[in-house]
Design a protein around this motif. Structure first.
Motif, PDB file in Angstrom:
ATOM      1  N   PRO A 200     -13.461 -33.698   2.319  1.00  0.00           N
ATOM      2  CA  PRO A 200     -14.725 -33.085   1.432  1.00  0.00           C
ATOM      3  C   PRO A 200     -15.205 -31.869   2.040  1.00  0.00           C
ATOM      4  O   PRO A 200     -16.388 -31.279   1.280  1.00  0.00           O
ATOM      5  CB  PRO A 200     -15.610 -34.388   1.170  1.00  0.00           C
ATOM      6  CG  PRO A 200     -16.141 -35.988   2.131  1.00  0.00           C
ATOM      7  CD  PRO A 200     -14.189 -35.048   2.282  1.00  0.00           C
ATOM      8  N   GLU A 201     -15.530 -31.704   3.134  1.00  0.00           N
ATOM      9  CA  GLU A 201     -15.891 -30.804   4.099  1.00  0.00           C
ATOM     10  C   GLU A 201     -15.506 -30.667   5.081  1.00  0.00           C
ATOM     11  O   GLU A 201     -15.053 -31.315   6.129  1.00  0.00           O
ATOM     12  CB  GLU A 201     -17.878 -31.253   4.628  1.00  0.00           C
ATOM     13  CG  GLU A 201     -18.823 -31.579   3.799  1.00  0.00           C
ATOM     14  CD  GLU A 201     -19.699 -32.118   3.772  1.00  0.00           C
ATOM     15  OE1 GLU A 201     -19.991 -31.650   5.239  1.00  0.00           O
ATOM     16  OE2 GLU A 201     -20.889 -31.679   3.279  1.00  0.00           O
ATOM     17  N   THR A 203     -15.766 -28.415   8.723  1.00  0.00           N
ATOM     18  CA  THR A 203     -15.725 -27.057   9.798  1.00  0.00           C
ATOM     19  C   THR A 203     -14.840 -25.939  10.476  1.00  0.00           C
ATOM     20  O   THR A 203     -13.876 -26.954  11.177  1.00  0.00           O
ATOM     21  CB  THR A 203     -16.917 -27.598  10.566  1.00  0.00           C
ATOM     22  OG1 THR A 203     -18.105 -28.063  10.987  1.00  0.00           O
ATOM     23  CG2 THR A 203     -17.111 -26.104  11.465  1.00  0.00           C
ATOM     24  N   PRO A 225     -15.449 -24.288  -0.536  1.00  0.00           N
ATOM     25  CA  PRO A 225     -17.042 -24.254  -0.692  1.00  0.00           C
ATOM     26  C   PRO A 225     -17.718 -24.873   0.044  1.00  0.00           C
ATOM     27  O   PRO A 225     -18.586 -24.332  -0.269  1.00  0.00           O
ATOM     28  CB  PRO A 225     -16.841 -24.385  -1.978  1.00  0.00           C
ATOM     29  CG  PRO A 225     -15.893 -24.075  -3.090  1.00  0.00           C
ATOM     30  CD  PRO A 225     -14.061 -24.771  -1.652  1.00  0.00           C
ATOM     31  N   ASP A 226     -17.154 -25.743   0.880  1.00  0.00           N
ATOM     32  CA  ASP A 226     -18.531 -26.767   1.455  1.00  0.00           C
ATOM     33  C   ASP A 226     -17.497 -26.370   2.149  1.00  0.00           C
ATOM     34  O   ASP A 226     -18.160 -27.472   3.651  1.00  0.00           O
ATOM     35  CB  ASP A 226     -17.985 -28.237   0.870  1.00  0.00           C
ATOM     36  CG  ASP A 226     -18.480 -28.780  -0.537  1.00  0.00           C
ATOM     37  OD1 ASP A 226     -19.031 -28.144  -0.740  1.00  0.00           O
ATOM     38  OD2 ASP A 226     -17.413 -29.803  -0.966  1.00  0.00           O
ATOM     39  N   ARG A 228     -17.547 -25.016   6.767  1.00  0.00           N
ATOM     40  CA  ARG A 228     -19.124 -24.140   7.081  1.00  0.00           C
ATOM     41  C   ARG A 228     -17.680 -23.966   8.664  1.00  0.00           C
ATOM     42  O   ARG A 228     -16.948 -23.535   9.102  1.00  0.00           O
ATOM     43  CB  ARG A 228     -19.284 -24.926   8.318  1.00  0.00           C
ATOM     44  CG  ARG A 228     -20.573 -25.495   7.471  1.00  0.00           C
ATOM     45  CD  ARG A 228     -21.257 -26.985   8.193  1.00  0.00           C
ATOM     46  NE  ARG A 228     -20.988 -27.333   8.410  1.00  0.00           N
ATOM     47  CZ  ARG A 228     -21.071 -28.080   8.914  1.00  0.00           C
ATOM     48  NH1 ARG A 228     -22.374 -28.168  10.726  1.00  0.00           N
ATOM     49  NH2 ARG A 228     -20.929 -29.586  10.142  1.00  0.00           N
ATOM     50  N   GLU A 297     -25.944 -15.905   0.232  1.00  0.00           N
ATOM     51  CA  GLU A 297     -25.807 -17.031   0.984  1.00  0.00           C
ATOM     52  C   GLU A 297     -27.118 -17.664   1.234  1.00  0.00           C
ATOM     53  O   GLU A 297     -28.032 -19.100   0.904  1.00  0.00           O
ATOM     54  CB  GLU A 297     -24.964 -17.997   1.572  1.00  0.00           C
ATOM     55  CG  GLU A 297     -23.353 -18.355   0.816  1.00  0.00           C
ATOM     56  CD  GLU A 297     -21.564 -19.426   1.702  1.00  0.00           C
ATOM     57  OE1 GLU A 297     -22.214 -18.904   2.849  1.00  0.00           O
ATOM     58  OE2 GLU A 297     -21.430 -19.013   0.665  1.00  0.00           O
ATOM     59  N   ILE A 302     -28.283 -21.513   1.675  1.00  0.00           N
ATOM     60  CA  ILE A 302     -26.892 -21.726   2.045  1.00  0.00           C
ATOM     61  C   ILE A 302     -26.077 -21.884   3.655  1.00  0.00           C
ATOM     62  O   ILE A 302     -27.242 -20.268   3.190  1.00  0.00           O
ATOM     63  CB  ILE A 302     -26.233 -21.938   1.461  1.00  0.00           C
ATOM     64  CG1 ILE A 302     -26.154 -22.829   0.008  1.00  0.00           C
ATOM     65  CG2 ILE A 302     -24.659 -21.715   1.738  1.00  0.00           C
ATOM     66  CD1 ILE A 302     -25.420 -22.129  -1.701  1.00  0.00           C
ATOM     67  N   ARG A 304     -23.688 -21.504   5.318  1.00  0.00           N
ATOM     68  CA  ARG A 304     -22.049 -21.898   5.169  1.00  0.00           C
ATOM     69  C   ARG A 304     -21.423 -20.841   6.921  1.00  0.00           C
ATOM     70  O   ARG A 304     -20.729 -21.440   7.575  1.00  0.00           O
ATOM     71  CB  ARG A 304     -21.035 -21.808   3.886  1.00  0.00           C
ATOM     72  CG  ARG A 304     -21.445 -22.529   3.152  1.00  0.00           C
ATOM     73  CD  ARG A 304     -20.502 -23.093   2.254  1.00  0.00           C
ATOM     74  NE  ARG A 304     -20.451 -22.183   1.711  1.00  0.00           N
ATOM     75  CZ  ARG A 304     -18.856 -21.464   1.519  1.00  0.00           C
ATOM     76  NH1 ARG A 304     -18.169 -22.068   1.898  1.00  0.00           N
ATOM     77  NH2 ARG A 304     -18.630 -20.358   0.333  1.00  0.00           N
TER      78      ARG A 304
END
Length: 444
Positions: A200-201, A203, A225-226, A228, A297, A302, A304
């Motif tokens: 899901p995420e 880095t 999209p999610d 960082r 962003e 946001i 990211r």
């Protein structure tokens, strides 16, 4: 198990079959009846060029006219324009009104050209050693030991009167950094990215300030999209590549002559003045796109993309027990403060270094002359300078920046460089009593 091939001694043996030796194979073939008996040996099982960085929408940084042949012979059927015509895209490309094709399209062009000279290359064949073969008065021939990549225990040998080394560049990582499942070099970027399981995420940390680092950063932000992304580099910001018309003259064929004839002090100044045409610089459009993305962003609340500028990575290490990822120590250079961040993946876009030809050449190194800095002496035609006891020619495609300048391993000079090497090879062979002109490239 080793075997000696019974075919005749090669006039030319090429080690590696990337764009440089592909261009040479074409240049030799196009000499017609004068073409020497040549064969090329490539470790990979098929043609490929920087496959790990064929990012969607990434473009070349040179004009399509700087292809494999055009600057040597605009009439060649191996040109990028002929490729477009054969694929039914010539008019579409013209209407596109660009000088730089996508990297994926240029790779397809290179593969198309390689497929047209299948008789020139033996894929899946790794040259693991080169040995001198003494003659009556000097070493005029060498023996290549070639390993079958599909069957590593199987080797064969070939004899050759000339070598052309085009073994490419090796990925460079900072001291103390070792690649792993979570620590990558940019050369493997797309391959390793495709192997990541869904999550899901994530880095990511991207280290470097050049074109590859910027392309990877932009690609990650657009693809996940999610995600960082930490961008770490020692500059204050991405620097623009100087591709202005006058600065681009450093890549002209005439600039090679100027650099070759210059004193060490002038060579150093030329590299210092024009390094921003090639090293650690980014296309302006890409810089603007990353800035636009980050700003929009911020407007949306946001965050990211985090840029750690004027910084360097001091260390990377596996995260603490029970925590996935990699701990990255980032030092802010102005005051020495160190921050530790956790990343799932760390990508080092820290460039490449030329492959050192001496280990592969083995005993031949004893015949090679070095300059006062311990670097290989190379003549203007890219032939390594050797003692009189070695008359077998050794040519370099790459690893000659110290003698031939910034374009020595770049596509900008590929067509011209391959033509100069082909001319030198054929001139030497014409005057060699041991060689009869064969008139065509022969099957390896």
């Amino acid at each position: 198990m080793a075997s000696q091939e019974t075919s005749r001694t090669l006039d030319v043996a090429g080690i590696g079959f990337g764009p440089s030796n592909l261009a040479l194979a074409i240049a030799l073939r196009e000499r017609g009846r004068e073409a020497p008996n040549a064969a090329f040996f490539e470790r990979s099982t098929s043609f490929g060029w920087h496959r790990g960085m064929l990012i969607d929408d990434a473009t070349m940084q040179i004009s399509f006219l700087k292809d494999l042949v055009t600057l040597r012979d605009p009439r060649s059927s191996f040109s990028f324009l002929c490729y477009l015509q054969e694929h039914g895209r010539l008019v579409d490309f013209i209407n596109h009104q660009i000088l730089v094709p996508s990297r994926a399209e240029f790779h397809d062009y290179l593969a198309w050209a390689a497929a047209r000279v299948p008789e020139a290359v033996s894929y899946g064949s790794e040259v693991i050693a080169v040995r001198p073969v003494p003659g009556d008065r000097a070493v005029d021939c060498v023996e290549l030991v070639i390993r079958d990549v599909a069957e590593p225990g199987r080797t064969r040998t070939r004899l050759a009167r000339n070598l052309v080394l085009a073994t490419g560049l090796q990925p460079a990582l900072p001291d103390g950094v070792e690649p792993s499942d979570r620590v990558w070099h940019s050369s493997d970027f797309l391959h390793r990215l495709a192997e990541l399981p869904p999550a899901p995420e994530r880095t990511f940390t991207v280290v470097g300030a050049g074109q590859s680092a910027a392309e990877i950063t932009n690609h990650l932000l657009g693809t996940f999209p999610d995600a960082r992304v930490h961008a770490v580099f020692s500059r204050y910001g991405y620097s623009v590549a100087d591709d202005s018309p006058f600065a681009n003259r450093i890549f002209d064929p005439a600039a090679v002559d100027d650099y070759y004839l210059a004193s060490p002090a002038v060579r150093e100044s030329l590299m210092r003045y024009h390094g921003n045409a090639n090293y650690s610089v980014v296309d302006l459009d890409l810089i603007k796109e990353i800035y636009r993305r980050q700003y929009q962003e911020k407007v949306a609340g946001i965050h990211r993309l985090r840029i750690a500028n004027v910084s360097r990575v001091r260390a990377v290490a596996p995260a603490a027990a029970g925590v996935d990822g990699v701990e990255v120590q980032i030092e802010f250079l102005p005051n020495g403060d160190v921050e530790t961040v956790n990343s799932d993946i760390v990508i080092f876009a820290t460039g490449y270094r030329p492959a050192d030809p001496l280990p592969l050449l083995g005993e031949l190194a004893d015949f090679i002359e070095l300059d006062d800095e311990g670097m290989l002496r190379v003549d203007r035609n890219y032939r390594v300078v050797t003692s009189e006891k070695l008359t077998c020619g050794i040519y370099l495609q790459g690893a000659t920046e110290h003698t031939h300048g910034i374009s020595s391993s770049l596509l900008s000079m590929t067509a011209v460089r391959s033509g100069e090497i082909a001319e030198s090879l054929c001139a030497d062979l014409r005057h060699s009593p041991a060689r009869a002109v064969t008139g065509a490239l022969r099957t390896p």
